[in-house]
Design a protein around this motif. Structure first.
Motif, PDB file in Angstrom:
ATOM      1  N   THR A 124      69.726 -33.958 -34.966  1.00  0.00           N
ATOM      2  CA  THR A 124      69.867 -33.081 -33.945  1.00  0.00           C
ATOM      3  C   THR A 124      68.849 -31.857 -34.147  1.00  0.00           C
ATOM      4  OG1 THR A 124      72.343 -33.688 -33.128  1.00  0.00           O
ATOM      5  CG2 THR A 124      71.281 -31.622 -32.339  1.00  0.00           C
ATOM      6  N   LEU A 125      69.215 -31.115 -35.177  1.00  0.00           N
ATOM      7  CA  LEU A 125      68.416 -29.779 -35.550  1.00  0.00           C
ATOM      8  C   LEU A 125      66.877 -29.878 -35.964  1.00  0.00           C
ATOM      9  CD1 LEU A 125      71.268 -27.765 -37.318  1.00  0.00           C
ATOM     10  CD2 LEU A 125      70.825 -28.231 -34.839  1.00  0.00           C
ATOM     11  N   ALA A 126      66.630 -30.815 -36.944  1.00  0.00           N
ATOM     12  CA  ALA A 126      65.433 -31.067 -37.256  1.00  0.00           C
ATOM     13  C   ALA A 126      64.690 -32.371 -37.653  1.00  0.00           C
ATOM     14  CB  ALA A 126      65.304 -30.071 -38.529  1.00  0.00           C
ATOM     15  N   PRO A 127      65.047 -33.204 -36.744  1.00  0.00           N
ATOM     16  CA  PRO A 127      64.831 -34.753 -37.080  1.00  0.00           C
ATOM     17  C   PRO A 127      63.188 -34.980 -37.236  1.00  0.00           C
ATOM     18  CG  PRO A 127      65.081 -34.647 -34.618  1.00  0.00           C
ATOM     19  CD  PRO A 127      65.462 -33.266 -35.206  1.00  0.00           C
ATOM     20  N   HIS A 128      62.400 -33.911 -36.874  1.00  0.00           N
ATOM     21  CA  HIS A 128      60.903 -34.337 -37.248  1.00  0.00           C
ATOM     22  C   HIS A 128      60.552 -33.814 -38.643  1.00  0.00           C
ATOM     23  CE1 HIS A 128      61.873 -30.059 -35.891  1.00  0.00           C
ATOM     24  NE2 HIS A 128      60.603 -29.677 -35.886  1.00  0.00           N
ATOM     25  N   LEU A 129      61.442 -33.071 -39.216  1.00  0.00           N
ATOM     26  CA  LEU A 129      61.397 -32.413 -40.466  1.00  0.00           C
ATOM     27  C   LEU A 129      62.075 -33.076 -41.729  1.00  0.00           C
ATOM     28  CD1 LEU A 129      61.311 -28.605 -39.642  1.00  0.00           C
ATOM     29  CD2 LEU A 129      59.137 -30.201 -40.134  1.00  0.00           C
ATOM     30  N   VAL A 130      63.452 -33.742 -41.258  1.00  0.00           N
ATOM     31  CA  VAL A 130      64.074 -34.211 -42.213  1.00  0.00           C
ATOM     32  C   VAL A 130      64.460 -35.869 -42.256  1.00  0.00           C
ATOM     33  CG1 VAL A 130      66.558 -34.270 -43.023  1.00  0.00           C
ATOM     34  CG2 VAL A 130      65.460 -31.952 -42.349  1.00  0.00           C
ATOM     35  N   LYS A 131      64.057 -36.506 -42.955  1.00  0.00           N
ATOM     36  CA  LYS A 131      63.754 -37.940 -42.744  1.00  0.00           C
ATOM     37  C   LYS A 131      64.710 -38.723 -43.772  1.00  0.00           C
ATOM     38  CE  LYS A 131      60.299 -37.209 -39.928  1.00  0.00           C
ATOM     39  NZ  LYS A 131      60.541 -37.656 -38.656  1.00  0.00           N
ATOM     40  N   PRO A 132      65.294 -39.726 -43.414  1.00  0.00           N
ATOM     41  CA  PRO A 132      66.036 -40.776 -44.272  1.00  0.00           C
ATOM     42  C   PRO A 132      65.239 -41.068 -45.658  1.00  0.00           C
ATOM     43  CG  PRO A 132      65.758 -41.856 -42.197  1.00  0.00           C
ATOM     44  CD  PRO A 132      65.070 -40.417 -42.016  1.00  0.00           C
ATOM     45  N   LEU A 133      66.020 -41.263 -46.557  1.00  0.00           N
ATOM     46  CA  LEU A 133      65.165 -41.834 -47.683  1.00  0.00           C
ATOM     47  C   LEU A 133      66.126 -42.804 -48.524  1.00  0.00           C
ATOM     48  CD1 LEU A 133      62.691 -41.453 -49.609  1.00  0.00           C
ATOM     49  CD2 LEU A 133      63.909 -39.450 -50.571  1.00  0.00           C
ATOM     50  N   ARG A 134      65.661 -43.582 -48.977  1.00  0.00           N
ATOM     51  CA  ARG A 134      66.637 -44.715 -49.823  1.00  0.00           C
ATOM     52  C   ARG A 134      66.353 -44.561 -51.029  1.00  0.00           C
ATOM     53  NH1 ARG A 134      65.987 -51.087 -49.230  1.00  0.00           N
ATOM     54  NH2 ARG A 134      63.845 -50.643 -49.427  1.00  0.00           N
ATOM     55  N   PHE A 135      67.353 -44.322 -51.893  1.00  0.00           N
ATOM     56  CA  PHE A 135      67.501 -44.193 -53.257  1.00  0.00           C
ATOM     57  C   PHE A 135      67.988 -45.463 -54.063  1.00  0.00           C
ATOM     58  CE2 PHE A 135      67.040 -39.863 -52.285  1.00  0.00           C
ATOM     59  CZ  PHE A 135      66.538 -39.098 -53.385  1.00  0.00           C
ATOM     60  N   LEU A 136      67.399 -45.823 -55.033  1.00  0.00           N
ATOM     61  CA  LEU A 136      67.636 -46.546 -56.008  1.00  0.00           C
ATOM     62  C   LEU A 136      68.419 -46.073 -57.434  1.00  0.00           C
ATOM     63  CD1 LEU A 136      68.060 -49.654 -57.395  1.00  0.00           C
ATOM     64  CD2 LEU A 136      65.835 -49.444 -58.227  1.00  0.00           C
ATOM     65  N   TYR A 137      69.728 -46.285 -57.485  1.00  0.00           N
ATOM     66  CA  TYR A 137      70.404 -45.864 -58.817  1.00  0.00           C
ATOM     67  C   TYR A 137      70.336 -47.215 -59.728  1.00  0.00           C
ATOM     68  CZ  TYR A 137      73.971 -43.969 -61.766  1.00  0.00           C
ATOM     69  OH  TYR A 137      74.750 -43.306 -62.719  1.00  0.00           O
ATOM     70  N   PRO A 138      69.681 -47.177 -60.645  1.00  0.00           N
ATOM     71  CA  PRO A 138      69.711 -48.231 -61.885  1.00  0.00           C
ATOM     72  C   PRO A 138      71.192 -48.135 -62.689  1.00  0.00           C
ATOM     73  CG  PRO A 138      67.597 -46.918 -61.920  1.00  0.00           C
ATOM     74  CD  PRO A 138      68.594 -46.299 -60.962  1.00  0.00           C
ATOM     75  N   LEU A 139      71.421 -49.224 -62.525  1.00  0.00           N
ATOM     76  CA  LEU A 139      72.768 -49.217 -63.696  1.00  0.00           C
ATOM     77  C   LEU A 139      72.429 -49.631 -65.044  1.00  0.00           C
ATOM     78  CD1 LEU A 139      75.095 -51.329 -61.377  1.00  0.00           C
ATOM     79  CD2 LEU A 139      75.373 -48.760 -61.667  1.00  0.00           C
TER      80      LEU A 139
END
Length: 582
Positions: free
Chosen positions: A105-120
């Motif tokens: 809502t507030l800043a979708p143009h500036l804040v983007k989803p990001l996929r992270f990999l956590y290696p075990l």
């Protein structure tokens, strides 16, 4: 917003030279409900919170918007997954709520989803341990508008991140957080505050506080460009200066309710092709975590966490800091990174709360608000993601000093400038690109920097098609973006443009030194620079770059700091703050 729409003038949130002139006049003659000291994300958030409550508010910043901590973060608007291990469930829940608001809502143009990999790396116990933590994270709100955790075998993890060594992991888990251009976000919060009536003025330093009996009633100001002075009066003054909290607090001659300890975090920026991965990576270290985050055509690798007791304005990265980051990330990479791979380096200071002594109070990422004296409120600590909550808390505390009735905070419903209509424009990317004569990938880049005010930016190139050409030595940016930075976004110096309105200073090996002269000539007509001004701006910026690069070869903080602080300051009338015991 109509695709291809045209405006005859900049919108009401502009922070150009005319706003700056009228802001000085208003500071000297108007009485405000609220005066905010500090133009970081918290101070800008307070200005927006106050303005949208219907209050008169002014914000002053000695340097530039986001020139301190708020432009030097890990570039994530994240929920704080690692704080779960510290049992700070309230902080994580709060941060995840704010992340969701910004993302949707507030800043979708500036804040983007990001996929992270956590290696075990450990068999048997680690996967269920991480799964339990991520399940809690997802349940608290981490998987509301992004996918939840997903478990991978070693083969699956290496398919996602082929740049990782096979012997560096036994499997992996993916989850989502976000990435943000922190400096642009902070500036946009400030512009949104201006849109709702706030007076925003940079290069305006508080050099004293005004008092009547035991009450603080305003501040003494100094223009750090030309040395002019003025006095501004307000019902309440809010100190939102981050790592400078103790210095500003010293002006009140009152004992503070808390102290702030500066912790230095260093990041390096390397080209995207140096690490082969389709996801960001989070790695455990002996003391904390290490992030490897995609950033346009680069990766950001960070961070360190060390005490800093030297110059607060220009924390310096050392060779030891950079070696630490290289050593840690190279433990897992197939092709190790070297110093020659680094395009950019930046160092920032986290404002951590400290008690009277380290024995009586641990350093914390929680924030604190205190009414230090009648008419004076301080806020410090916290994390970037929760800036809006911090701002609301500060205003709630300040309300007792405001004679008029103060309405509740509504900023969770107030989209930032550029958010309204953004998703519709994304669907019109090809048509917009054709209308303005730019490539669609360039239009995507612009939409993710300006959102729905992109037409304001590109309209400045009408009749000047050369402004739609890239900056010669920084081709990721158009020339018109530099012009817009000074016409609407409050930039006053090359450093403001190259380090914060754009991120040229960390994205190119020359750190922006090669394009400084071209950019200076582009913005000179708007800022009223003559040839001498242009020469001084270019030489000052290039000296800053040399000092930073030289400081990054030094073995320790003291020697690095000595080289960095020797560089000239672009704001010639800036006064050193009153030193306090740290």
């Amino acid at each position: 917003m109509v695709a291809g729409g045209k405006r005859d003038r900049l919108g009401p949130g502009e922070l150009g030279p005319e706003h700056r002139r009228t802001a000085w006049e208003r500071l000297g003659k108007d009485r405000f409900d609220v005066l905010v000291i500090g133009g970081g994300v918290v101070g800008s958030g307070i200005a927006l919170d106050a303005a949208t409550r219907g209050l008169s508010v002014a914000l002053v910043e000695a340097r530039d918007l986001a020139s301190g901590t708020s432009s030097r973060s890990s570039k994530m608007f994240h929920g704080g997954l690692r704080y779960l291990e510290q049992l700070e469930f309230g902080l994580v829940r709060e941060a995840l709520k704010e992340r969701e608001l910004a993302l949707s809502t507030l800043a979708p143009h500036l804040v983007k989803p990001l996929r992270f990999l956590y290696p075990l790396t450990h068999r048997l116990w680690e996967r269920p341990y991480v799964a339990a933590g991520l399940t809690l994270y997802d349940t608290m709100g981490g998987a509301k508008s992004v996918p939840g955790q997903h478990h991978l075998t070693r083969h699956g993890a290496l398919r996602l991140a082929p740049g990782l060594r096979r012997d560096a992991l036994i499997g992996g888990v993916t989850y989502y957080d976000t990435v943000v251009d922190d400096a642009r976000h902070t500036m946009t919060v400030a512009r949104t505050a201006a849109h709702y009536g706030a007076v925003i003025r940079t290069s305006t330093q508080v050099v004293g506080l005004l008092r009547e009996a035991d009450r603080v009633v305003g501040a003494k100001l100094r223009d750090t460009e030309d040395g002019r002075t003025a006095e501004v009066r307000a019902s309440v003054v809010i100190n939102a200066t981050g790592v400078w909290t103790d210095e500003v607090q010293g002006l009140s001659h009152q004992r503070g309710r808390f102290h702030v300890r500066a912790s230095k975090g260093v990041h390096i920026v390397v080209p995207r092709d140096r690490i082969v991965s389709d996801a960001a990576i989070i790695l455990r270290t002996a003391t904390s975590v290490l992030f490897v985050i995609p950033w346009g055509a680069h990766w950001i690798v960070g961070t360190t966490d060390t005490d800093w007791n030297l110059d607060l304005a220009h924390p310096a990265a050392t060779k030891a800091d950079i070696d630490y980051l290289l050593d840690r990330v190279n433990e897992v990479l197939v092709t190790p990174l070297t110093h020659a791979d680094i395009d950019g380096v930046y160092a920032g200071l986290r404002p951590l709360l400290a008690g009277e002594s380290d024995e009586t109070s641990k350093l914390s990422r929680e924030h604190a608000v205190a009414r230090v004296a009648p008419g004076l409120v301080s806020i410090a600590g916290g994390k970037y993601t929760t800036y809006r909550v911090m701002a609301a808390d500060a205003m709630d505390e300040a309300a007792q000093d405001i004679p008029a009735r103060v309405s509740p905070s509504i900023t969770e419903k107030v989209a930032l400038l550029g958010a309204d209509g953004y998703f519709a424009l994304v669907n019109q990317t090809v048509q917009l690109a054709e209308h303005y004569g730019v490539h669609p990938y360039r239009m995507t880049h612009l939409l993710d920097r300006y959102g729905s005010v992109v037409d304001e930016v590109l309209a400045m190139a009408e009749g000047k098609p050369e402004l739609l050409q890239p900056i010669t030595d920084a081709p990721a940016y158009l020339q018109v973006e530099a012009v817009y930075a000074v016409a609407a976004e409050g930039a006053l110096h090359l450093d403001d443009i190259l380090a914060r309105r754009t991120r040229i200073s960390i994205e190119y090996p020359d750190r922006g030194a090669n394009c400084a002269e071209q950019v200076a000539h582009l913005v000179a007509p708007i800022l009223g620079w003559d040839d001498d001004d242009i020469e001084r701006e270019v030489s000052t910026y290039q000296a800053r770059v040399r000092a930073e690069i030289d400081s990054q070869t030094q073995p320790d903080d003291k020697s690095a700091d000595a080289l960095r602080v020797a560089a000239p300051e672009p704001r010639p009338q800036l006064l050193e703050p009153v030193p306090q015991d740290r």
